[in-house]
Design an enzyme around this catalytic site. Structure first.
Site, short mmCIF file in Angstrom:
data_model
loop_
_atom_site.label_atom_id
_atom_site.label_comp_id
_atom_site.label_asym_id
_atom_site.label_seq_id
_atom_site.Cartn_x
_atom_site.Cartn_y
_atom_site.Cartn_z
N VAL A 167 -11.29 -7.83 -0.39
CA VAL A 167 -11.08 -6.40 -0.48
C VAL A 167 -10.65 -5.90 0.89
CG1 VAL A 167 -12.16 -4.17 -0.96
CG2 VAL A 167 -12.83 -6.20 -2.28
N THR B 271 0.80 -1.20 0.00
CA THR B 271 0.00 0.00 0.00
C THR B 271 0.85 1.27 0.00
OG1 THR B 271 -1.56 -1.24 1.34
CG2 THR B 271 -1.93 1.10 1.17
N THR C 140 -3.08 -3.95 8.46
CA THR C 140 -4.01 -5.08 8.41
C THR C 140 -5.39 -4.53 8.08
OG1 THR C 140 -2.69 -6.13 10.13
CG2 THR C 140 -4.85 -7.07 9.68
#
Lengths: 379, 379
Positions: free
Chosen positions: B270, B241, B294
């Site tokens: 997702v 990310t 997470t």
């Protein structure tokens, strides 16, 4: 099943839950009684659960004409009453909040009147893509599915995502593959089909636009006034989404939401219903919430979570928090929420002309409504 | 491009942003100067933008071994510096927040070091499924895509969802169909491929488990200690990310997040990155936030929005709000956030051993970091 409306309250403000404001206090009183088990309140004690419970549900919010066929209106009222009575019966029997949420959402999914499960609206491809989410207020565990096509009760698959995986959200084909591994009832797409939804899709295509399942744009452009005979059955392409929020007798909160989305939707559009924080939220420290309305606005304002946050961070009551979000943050016409708090307070707040809804608590009251006024049913 | 670390700060608390706490005040001072245009502060005024800006970015949080090859570490530091310097240059030139967010996320998507765009982790099916979201603090408009497979820069498609549709989130095949209608660069799945991610997938399969892109479970079971030579390059299946938060010189906030998700993911999982309120949030009234960690925990706690809500409803500073959520609500090891506030305050808060990050403001400072300490670069 349908009984005679005993009282019709006139609400002070559109969509507020004034007639329910007594519930919190009574529930607290109820707790005091129940914490004195088999005590001096003889005669009553037998009917009273050990602890207070509360339940609220919705079957969509939007523009609902008051000129509908009374027969159709009564079908909705009966369906709402059937759903709330199921919830009450389970709660009285000691069922846990999550089980009640799942059971009540399921009968609304199975009811073709609502835009969830059977009777869901059709996509641009004449198919059905269903979304659902569920959350457990005990530990904030949650599960959701988006765009499932062959699962009879998406709320149950959402619960399996929560309990049988480490994840929160499965989407599209992947969610179907997860369903393959679970014991969950599968159906053909035909199962979801209703003639009414097909007619709505045809009309939507004629207008060459995507109809938000709750949008009132069309009513502003006179659409509601000009449509054909079928509109007697509501223009319920604008109705959407079912949802349930529960406080059980053990003091636990849970919420769940299920929808077919919007008529003529394309591009795998996902609304707020499967989004934890937007469509659904539950936290034992504050409240359990399910949203219904223009999903995009509910996502942008994190509506379900925002109500919980206002309670947590300002000490506001559930109704204060819910009114702040629905009336001050959302735009008029966007929709509404149903919610219960950890103290048993109930909120049914909407800024659209109507919201199919019902609520009940361990005090023995059951109330249902479509427009501002509420129909109160003595047990 | 890489320059010599001028100072290394030692942080008082893991992941807190103490070295940045001066930024808010300086930014305010900066504003005072700029609101006195062409005033007495001669000599400085030429280099100073009319109004203050601030930018923060991350390249993932998780377990990052300090025993990595210094060459690899420097590659990450150089990439972080390149990204933050691009943002600074654009902001100094008067670019708007949304444009800066998109541009900086794009060069991180194009950089194979990060788990977004090229270099994304592989799914269980040896494919790539990318998620991204973006939000405009001016009006809370937002766009997101989940599970796209052929879009070179998912952040740009997310922005088109925001500007070119009435919706917020498109998922899977539908998002690809939307991309067909947009002018957005398409690539084959091969484009995203890197040998390193394939090796990570093979190892994940050998262990027959889904690796969270940021999980530290494996380090607790000794995995980090026992893996092969390739680990010198970080076990960055755990890194994930990228995200950027910006306050531009016009006082507008925006944030964006992009990811390849988790190695060996299945079932169309997702995470939080495409979820407005969890992975991304921006509101001119409070702050702009991007999350990394997470994902499921970030969804359950509506992390990005919760930080904004604490600021709005309690008057807390950005760092107070961010620390409350990251340290008191999330579990140790879950990850972190980067954020900027409407006053130019910067927060870089994480509860994992490391978070790739960088920040800068109109004061002329640029700081980058991986572990607790921050490398401060004089311009």
């Amino acid at each position: 099943m349908m009984c005679i409306p005993a009282t019709v309250f006139s609400l002070a403000e559109g969509g507020s839950s004034a007639p329910f404001s007594h519930i919190a206090e009574r529930t607290e009183a109820q707790k005091n009684i129940s914490e004195n088990p088999k005590g001096e309140v003889a005669g009553q004690a037998a009917e009273i659960p050990d602890r207070a419970f509360a339940i609220a549900l919705h079957g969509g919010a939007g523009v609902i004409s008051r000129d509908i066929d009374p027969k159709i209106r009564d079908e909705y009222l009966e369906s709402l009453e059937e759903a709330i009575r199921l919830g009450v019966r389970l709660l009285e029997d000691g069922a846990e909040a999550l089980d009640v949420v799942e059971a009540v959402v399921r009968i609304m999914e199975d009811n073709p009147l609502f835009n969830a499960g059977k009777g869901a609206v059709m996509t641009n491809q004449e198919s059905f893509e269903l979304d659902a989410s569920i959350m457990d207020g005990r530990d904030l565990s949650a599960g959701a599915v988006a765009g499932v096509r062959t699962v009879k009760n998406p709320i149950s698959l959402a619960r399996m995502v929560m309990t049988e995986s480490r994840h929160v959200l499965f989407a599209g084909e992947g969610a179907e593959r997860f369903a393959d591994l679970m014991e969950v009832e599968r159906v053909d797409q035909d199962y979801f089909y209703t003639e009414r939804r097909h007619e709505q899709l045809k009309r939507a295509r004629e207008r060459d636009e995507v109809i938000l399942d709750h949008s009132q744009d069309e009513s502003e452009t006179g659409y509601l006034e000009t449509e054909n005979e079928e509109s007697r059955f509501f223009d319920d392409s604008k109705m959407g989404t079912v949802g349930v929020a529960v406080l059980d007798i053990y003091g636990n909160l849970a919420a769940g939401t299920s929808t077919g989305g919007m008529t003529n939707k394309r591009f795998g559009r996902v609304g707020d219903s499967p989004i934890i924080g937007a469509g659904t939220y539950a936290d034992n420290a504050s409240c359990a919430v399910s949203s219904t309305g223009t999903g995009e606005e509910f996502i942008r304002h994190a509506v379900a979570y925002q109500i919980a946050a206002i309670m947590e961070y300002t000490g506001a009551s559930l109704n204060q928090a819910a009114r702040t979000v629905v009336h001050d943050k959302l735009r008029p016409g966007d929709g509404g929420i149903i919610a219960v708090s950890h103290t048993g307070e109930i909120a049914l707040v909407f800024n659209s002309p109507g919201m199919f809804r019902a609520a009940a608590n361990s005090d023995g009251r059951i109330e249902i409504g479509i427009w501002e006024e509420v129909i109160s049913i003595a047990e």
